[in-house]
Design an enzyme around this catalytic site. Sequence first.
Site, PDB file in Angstrom:
ATOM      1  CD  GLN A   1      -2.818   1.136   0.178  1.00  0.00           C
ATOM      2  OE1 GLN A   1      -3.487   0.212  -0.065  1.00  0.00           O
ATOM      3  NE2 GLN A   1      -3.050   2.328  -0.553  1.00  0.00           N
TER       4      GLN A   1
ATOM      5  NE  ARG B   1      -1.970  -2.101  -2.925  1.00  0.00           N
ATOM      6  CZ  ARG B   1      -2.542  -2.797  -2.269  1.00  0.00           C
ATOM      7  NH1 ARG B   1      -3.841  -2.125  -1.698  1.00  0.00           N
ATOM      8  NH2 ARG B   1      -2.577  -4.016  -1.823  1.00  0.00           N
TER       9      ARG B   1
HETATM   10  N1   CP Z   1      -6.210  -0.949   0.413  1.00  0.00           N
HETATM   11  C1   CP Z   1      -6.325  -2.488   0.369  1.00  0.00           C
HETATM   12  O1   CP Z   1      -5.335  -3.146   0.698  1.00  0.00           O
HETATM   13  O2   CP Z   1      -7.448  -2.730   0.080  1.00  0.00           O
HETATM   14  P1   CP Z   1      -8.006  -4.140  -0.120  1.00  0.00           P
HETATM   15  O3   CP Z   1      -8.184  -4.686   1.436  1.00  0.00           O
HETATM   16  O4   CP Z   1      -9.566  -4.186  -0.823  1.00  0.00           O
HETATM   17  O5   CP Z   1      -7.164  -5.278  -0.730  1.00  0.00           O
END
Ligand code: CP
Length: 302
Positions: free
Chosen positions: A133, A290
Amino acid sequence: MKKDLLSFTGMQPPDFEEIWRRTARLKKMLKEGRKHASLEGKTLGMIFDKSSTRTRISFEVGMYQLGGIALFLNSRDTQIGRGETLADSARMMSCYLDGVMIRTFAQERVEELARHATIPVINGLTDLLHPCQILADLFTIQEKKGSYEGVRVAYIGDGNNVANSWIEAATHLPFELVLACPEGYDPDDRLMKESRKDGRDRVRLCRDPFEAAAGADVLYTDVWTSMGQEAESQKRKEIFAKYQINGKLLGAAKKDAIVMHCLPAHRGEEITAEVIDGPQSVVIDEAENRLHAQKAVLEILL
Ligand code: CP
Ligand code: NVA
């Protein structure tokens, strides 16, 4: 020797730069419609002990775009969910796969998997960290602000996995991080201490969200209740009430500040709809990045 991405430990600024150079190149190639099958024939296993939308889709689509495939392995449906050890799973998966991504609870599980695997292991979120992230977030900051150097990031809310990865990043890279967390919800103490080693002082923790937001280039928040903490949700709503990113808090940041959130968001809790859906929000760019940042990581590790 194989390399993993379990945390930012041991990474130097040039390692981050290499990831972001590739990220930019891969993003450009995709936008121009140019095929780039650098991982043709490669296979990534994706073990999920927790829910996901972005991480699952971006890794799966990323592998597809690079010419490989990704296998979604919900631990409930595999023998891991029935008690097969991570060590055996790691040794066996190393025979079939070229890499494995895991989203789980304890960071120790990721480390154990990596210890026994002979293929690269990528941390797709633990209770402690969320490195993928923050790689995408810092890339997004570079797109929006030109550079992360000297930028002031204000993290408002829970001292959770996302906050901890921000601390790790600021330990290694020259930007300023000010966190505002309520007492009892501080980020990881070991990581805070690590950030102050060798006379470094780029990370600061305070209690007042307005103190953190003052003059910030980036206002960042995450959910008040992370996965696995659902039973505390009501209590957390009360404790975190002052830590909402709303119009007033945004007013304390720089005029051209950007607003970030790793998503999923809870409008009316950690952030108001007005702010997350407003002109300073870059949350969709973050989510898009991402994909590009993880493709860069996959290329490097696999
Ligand atoms: N920000 C993130 O990791 O989203 P998810 O939980 O949808 O993978
Ligand atoms: N802190 C959140 C991040 C979700 C991407 C959680 O762990 O649930």
